[in-house]
Scaffold this active site. Structure first.
Site, PDB file in Angstrom:
ATOM      1  N   ASP A  83       0.883  -1.167   0.000  1.00  0.00           N
ATOM      2  CA  ASP A  83       0.000   0.000   0.000  1.00  0.00           C
ATOM      3  C   ASP A  83       0.922   1.219   0.000  1.00  0.00           C
ATOM      4  O   ASP A  83       2.140   1.079   0.006  1.00  0.00           O
ATOM      5  CB  ASP A  83      -0.857  -0.043   1.280  1.00  0.00           C
ATOM      6  CG  ASP A  83      -2.064   0.886   1.190  1.00  0.00           C
ATOM      7  OD1 ASP A  83      -2.259   1.510   0.139  1.00  0.00           O
ATOM      8  OD2 ASP A  83      -2.804   0.973   2.174  1.00  0.00           O
ATOM      9  N   HIS A 117      -6.444  -1.809   3.219  1.00  0.00           N
ATOM     10  CA  HIS A 117      -5.413  -2.623   2.587  1.00  0.00           C
ATOM     11  C   HIS A 117      -5.624  -4.112   2.885  1.00  0.00           C
ATOM     12  O   HIS A 117      -5.538  -4.959   1.995  1.00  0.00           O
ATOM     13  CB  HIS A 117      -4.029  -2.158   3.067  1.00  0.00           C
ATOM     14  CG  HIS A 117      -2.900  -2.852   2.374  1.00  0.00           C
ATOM     15  ND1 HIS A 117      -1.609  -2.796   2.827  1.00  0.00           N
ATOM     16  CD2 HIS A 117      -2.860  -3.634   1.265  1.00  0.00           C
ATOM     17  CE1 HIS A 117      -0.828  -3.496   2.027  1.00  0.00           C
ATOM     18  NE2 HIS A 117      -1.559  -4.015   1.069  1.00  0.00           N
ATOM     19  N   ASP A 119       7.071  -5.675   9.505  1.00  0.00           N
ATOM     20  CA  ASP A 119       8.019  -5.502  10.614  1.00  0.00           C
ATOM     21  C   ASP A 119       8.139  -6.766  11.448  1.00  0.00           C
ATOM     22  O   ASP A 119       8.549  -6.723  12.599  1.00  0.00           O
ATOM     23  CB  ASP A 119       7.593  -4.325  11.497  1.00  0.00           C
ATOM     24  CG  ASP A 119       6.239  -4.559  12.158  1.00  0.00           C
ATOM     25  OD1 ASP A 119       5.522  -5.485  11.723  1.00  0.00           O
ATOM     26  OD2 ASP A 119       5.914  -3.828  13.103  1.00  0.00           O
ATOM     27  N   ASP A 142      -8.017  -5.247  14.138  1.00  0.00           N
ATOM     28  CA  ASP A 142      -7.647  -6.301  15.095  1.00  0.00           C
ATOM     29  C   ASP A 142      -8.474  -6.221  16.380  1.00  0.00           C
ATOM     30  O   ASP A 142      -8.864  -7.246  16.941  1.00  0.00           O
ATOM     31  CB  ASP A 142      -6.136  -6.330  15.365  1.00  0.00           C
ATOM     32  CG  ASP A 142      -5.558  -4.965  15.686  1.00  0.00           C
ATOM     33  OD1 ASP A 142      -6.232  -3.949  15.435  1.00  0.00           O
ATOM     34  OD2 ASP A 142      -4.422  -4.912  16.197  1.00  0.00           O
ATOM     35  N   SER A 157       1.649   1.996  14.822  1.00  0.00           N
ATOM     36  CA  SER A 157       1.677   1.392  16.157  1.00  0.00           C
ATOM     37  C   SER A 157       2.462   2.280  17.104  1.00  0.00           C
ATOM     38  O   SER A 157       3.295   3.074  16.704  1.00  0.00           O
ATOM     39  CB  SER A 157       2.326   0.017  16.118  1.00  0.00           C
ATOM     40  OG  SER A 157       1.629  -0.808  15.256  1.00  0.00           O
TER      41      SER A 157
END
Ligand SMILES: *[C@@H]1O[C@H](CO)[C@@H](O)[C@H](O)[C@H]1NC(C)=O
Length: 382
Positions: free
Chosen positions: A132, A178, A201, A279, A310
């Site tokens: 993305d 995404h 990551d 999530d 995050s």
């Protein structure tokens, strides 16, 4: 390989048939035995000679047959070799694609390097990198892997209209968009039946692929499971038993961070997929519907990222201490049916209630050592 062995067998069989045909022609072409006018001794001698010849022929045929047999044995071993333990509903050759969610971090390289390093087969584990954000430098890094990965790009880079107080959460909206697009690609365009999702990551452990392959049939056969995760939320170095790399649990908390889901589950979630915070949305009772995930005691992923949406602070205080497993556990050779709900619950309940009951204060003081204990609480923080 199989085709080569197959042609060897054909070749052997052809030789065998050809040899017999030649022998037959040879015997037919011989002068008839025991012609009139010749003595009994001649006839006996002829029969013995013939018998000896036949013996030689038989010996040769035996060798040929043995050769064919040995080729066949190799071939059968190749074909029937149990690559994985047989479990209910298992399909040992199911393709398990790895979907890597990427945006603007060139450090996706660290994820991809490990995935490619530990991947046992590019055919069984195709890596699909979905990007993305249209970040050119990251795109170049992904492209540098050539045909080791499939590189797809989320086409809609527009800002998402959000209510004013959510403006700072724009990133979370884009991530949810995404995910929806990428999962639709995996299941509808690539037509896979399952997927393991990792983010750019995450670094994976040596037995990452082994873990998901072994748990695929368990996920497939237990309707009270809805995911398999590589992550232990409480997997800090000081909290896990490093000698028990094979230890697996069921958890009611959706861990994410390297997780597998089936197409059927995506079909259920996709129509109501949220605009943001996917999530947390997954953890709501309406979505979870009392289903569990499998998770390891020692994580098969760790996160090395700090940049991005995050919280960097959360990473510094917590995530960086999660231990990444280093010992390869041959999960596909193990009997994992103890993870099925019925068996698991029975054992788990016994274990919990046979452990000594302690107060939370005793645990905090470390007074009870490190064995299994159980404590009761009436609220989440009580
Ligand atoms: C696997 O373990 C279960 C117990 O969890 C047992 O009932 C079953 O017989 C075992 N299967 C094999 C093939 O060993």
């Amino acid at each position: 390989m199989v085709r080569k062995k197959g042609s060897l067998i054909l070749c052997g069989a052809f030789l065998f048939v050809a040899w017999n045909a030649l022998l037959l022609l040879y015997l037919w072409g011989r002068p008839p035995i025991g012609r009139l006018g010749e003595g009994q001794v001649n006839l006996a001698g002829e029969v013995i000679r013939l018998a000896e010849e036949v013996e030689v022929q038989l010996e040769t045929q035996k060798k040929l047959l043995k050769q064919i047999e040995s080729h066949r044995a190799v071939w059968v071993r190749q074909k029937d070799k149990p690559v994985h333990t047989v479990a209910p509903h298992s399909n040992p050759d199911v393709i398990i694609p790895i979907l890597v969610i990427a945006c603007d971090r060139v450090t996706v390289k660290r994820s991809l390097d490990r995935l490619i390093q530990y991947r046992p087969s590019p055919q069984l584990y195709p890596i699909i990198v979905s990007q993305d954000c249209g970040h050119a430098e990251t795109a170049r890094v992904i492209a540098s892997y050539g045909d080791q990965v499939s590189h797809i790009s989320q086409p809609d880079l527009s800002d998402i209209r959000v209510r004013p107080e959510h403006r700072k959460f724009q990133g979370y909206y884009k991530i949810a968009r995404h995910y929806r697009w990428a999962l639709n690609q995996v299941f509808n365009t690539f037509s896979h039946t399952t997927v393991v999702i990792v983010e750019d990551d995450l670094e994976v452990a040596p037995d990452f692929f082994e873990y998901f392959r072994a748990l695929y049939p368990i996920l497939r056969s237990d309707p009270t499971l809805w995911c398999v995760s590589a992550w232990n939320d409480n997997g800090r170095d000081a909290l896990v038993d490093s000698s028990k790399a094979e230890l697996l649990y069921r958890t009611d908390f959706f861990p994410g961070l390297g997780w597998m889901l089936l197409k059927e589950m995506w079909d259920e979630l996709e129509p109501k997929w949220p605009l943001a915070f996917w999530d947390d949305w997954m953890r709501q009772p309406e979505q979870r519907r009392d289903r569990s995930c499998i998770r390891p005691e020692i994580s098969r992923t760790i996160t090395f990222g700090r940049k991005g949406v995050s919280l960097g602070q959360f990473f510094d205080q917590y995530l960086r201490y999660i231990k990444l497993n280093t010992q390869f556990v041959p999960f596909t050779k193990q009997n994992l049916s103890y993870l099925l709900k019925e068996k698991y619950d029975e054992k788990f309940i016994k274990e919990v209630y046979s452990a000594p009951l302690v107060k939370i204060e005793e645990l905090q003081q470390g007074g009870k050592g490190r064995g299994i204990v159980h404590f009761q609480h009436t609220s989440l923080f009580g």
